[in-house]
Design an enzyme around this catalytic site. Sequence first.
Site, PDB file in Angstrom:
ATOM      1  N   CYS A 195      -0.299   1.152 -18.230  1.00  0.00           N
ATOM      2  CA  CYS A 195      -0.001   0.536 -17.147  1.00  0.00           C
ATOM      3  C   CYS A 195      -1.634   0.457 -16.530  1.00  0.00           C
ATOM      4  CB  CYS A 195       0.354   1.360 -15.277  1.00  0.00           C
ATOM      5  SG  CYS A 195       0.461   0.887 -14.047  1.00  0.00           S
ATOM      6  N   ILE A 235       7.627  -0.171  -6.741  1.00  0.00           N
ATOM      7  CA  ILE A 235       7.334  -2.046  -7.745  1.00  0.00           C
ATOM      8  C   ILE A 235       6.168  -1.706  -7.000  1.00  0.00           C
ATOM      9  CG2 ILE A 235       7.755  -4.481  -7.431  1.00  0.00           C
ATOM     10  CD1 ILE A 235      10.476  -4.244  -4.896  1.00  0.00           C
ATOM     11  N   HIS A 236       5.278  -2.587  -8.777  1.00  0.00           N
ATOM     12  CA  HIS A 236       4.424  -1.269  -8.875  1.00  0.00           C
ATOM     13  C   HIS A 236       3.390  -3.393  -9.979  1.00  0.00           C
ATOM     14  CE1 HIS A 236       0.970   0.697 -10.254  1.00  0.00           C
ATOM     15  NE2 HIS A 236       1.090   0.406 -11.358  1.00  0.00           N
ATOM     16  N   PRO A 237       2.661  -3.051  -9.225  1.00  0.00           N
ATOM     17  CA  PRO A 237       1.484  -2.738  -8.092  1.00  0.00           C
ATOM     18  C   PRO A 237       1.926  -3.982  -6.881  1.00  0.00           C
ATOM     19  CG  PRO A 237       0.004  -4.397  -9.898  1.00  0.00           C
ATOM     20  CD  PRO A 237       1.850  -4.681 -10.764  1.00  0.00           C
ATOM     21  N   GLU A 239       4.749  -0.095  -1.773  1.00  0.00           N
ATOM     22  CA  GLU A 239       4.817   1.006  -2.747  1.00  0.00           C
ATOM     23  C   GLU A 239       4.323   2.527  -2.557  1.00  0.00           C
ATOM     24  OE1 GLU A 239       3.818   1.858  -6.903  1.00  0.00           O
ATOM     25  OE2 GLU A 239       2.384   0.142  -7.114  1.00  0.00           O
TER      26      GLU A 239
END
EC number: 1.8.1.9
Length: 551
Positions: free
Chosen positions: A149, A525-527, A531
Amino acid sequence: RRRRLLGLIERSRVVIFSKSYCPHSTRVKELFSSLGAECYVLELDQVDDGAKIQEVLLEITNQKTVPNIFVNKVHVGGCDQTFQAYQSGLLQKLLQEDSAYDYDLIVIGGGSGGLSCAKEAAILGKKVMVLDFVVPSPQGTSWGLGGTCVNVGCIPKKLMHQAALLGQALHDSGKFGWEYNQQVKHNWETMTKAIQNHIRSLNFGYGLSLREKAVAYVNSYGEFVEHHKIKATNKKGQETYYTAAQFVIATGERPRYLGIQGDKEYCITSDDLFSLPYCPGKTLVVGASYVALECAGFLAGFGLDVTVMVRSILLRGFDQEMAEKVGSYMEQHGVKFLWKFIPVMVQQLEKGSPGKLKVLAKSTEGTETIEGVYNTVLLAIGRDSCTRKIGLEKIGVKINEKSGKIPVNDVEQTNVPYVYAVGDILEGKPELTPVAIQSGKLLARRLFGASLEKIYHTLFWPLEWTVAGRENNTCYAKIICNKFDHDRVLGFHILGPNAGEVTQGFAAAMKCGLTKQLLDDTIGIHPTCGEVFTTLEITKSSGLDITQKGC
């Protein structure tokens, strides 16, 4: 010399590498003396090879100065870090008597899930090690601590998407009265340099976070050799063995290749794209996954000639009405699609940065073949779990032989009771970073028992602000909970971009009785900025530092 030092560290409860005239070394020795801890002190200014020993210590610990302290095989650091560990109680935990194993927990993999689990276990008083090693891609790309990520996934992807959006905003700005005469063009090298600098700062922050929590971090490849024992091999091929009561496998996944002539020799994947030192030019994206479409979208946004080769349908597993609308929108904005074709060979026509590649492809519905010439071929056809070369067969951990994924029960436990797994390698479980973060944290709490805390806050740094160089740790999030009503959220505060949009969504949840536990159970919910409310850990009353060091 290195073997001798590692043996000394292995055998000794406390090792202090010191210099007799250093006042900081003296302070540390006095501290351990007051704690009644037996120490092995090596005065580097009083041994013939002191300078060489310090060079080896730098290689092992990335610390140049003395004192350099190890407690029960864990590198604590220098004088300041040792006193910080003492004041927080971590030093006292490290000084506890050795168990039958070197560590309570060893985590294999330093990505989102592994780091989350390791840090939470350390907070709960356990002795923890993280092993993390990135095997270079066929193109030679590797990266630092933090996993997919941070290094080659969500973070650089969104930053490149943001770069493309800025280009679109320039186009739109004329309608809003902005006038400019100079030619506007995109500089790939400037963008990638800025993005990679930001990623390196995140790598550093993750390492610092582990160190602050007294988690031992070893940049080596972990492989089981027998029950409760692993071999750690560093980039020089040097091997060290460690034991632990429990293990967590968090090795993640890597991009899949086609298995055709020229794919590994000449094609790139998402592992390579975000640090590519040159603009990719005319690009063929092979695949119809969200990774393929995201990359195709921002590359086209930079003004590049982009073609997507699709085997069957876009975004398999997603709502197909939405998938078709995504494809239609991309076509309207310049992305070309080759439907129902798969590559069968990639040839290099010219070397260069970029060079020229010829791609031969065949139809999936007949005998038709086509050829195309591109500067770059980006493969985005799926990912494979990194589970086949870590010695799982030696301890009997079962994997799905086809997918490589690991079957686990409801508490992430494998068929071998002391081995657990988190993240994308799990069979039949949700994937991606926010799931891994929550899973890792919850797994540590299940294993080692967490205490409940109330009323939380944090500072945060929106991703869109990082590369632009805007202020860090000025955005703020806070919730106020009712301790006597299941920590029901009474107040919700956010200072940051799109605060109204974020608050509106949470407002409906509050009307429905939102609690802190529900927030903790929610996958972020990234990025995004919102969150941050799913990962709040620090209470205002604790007085702990809330500045952010990661994504």
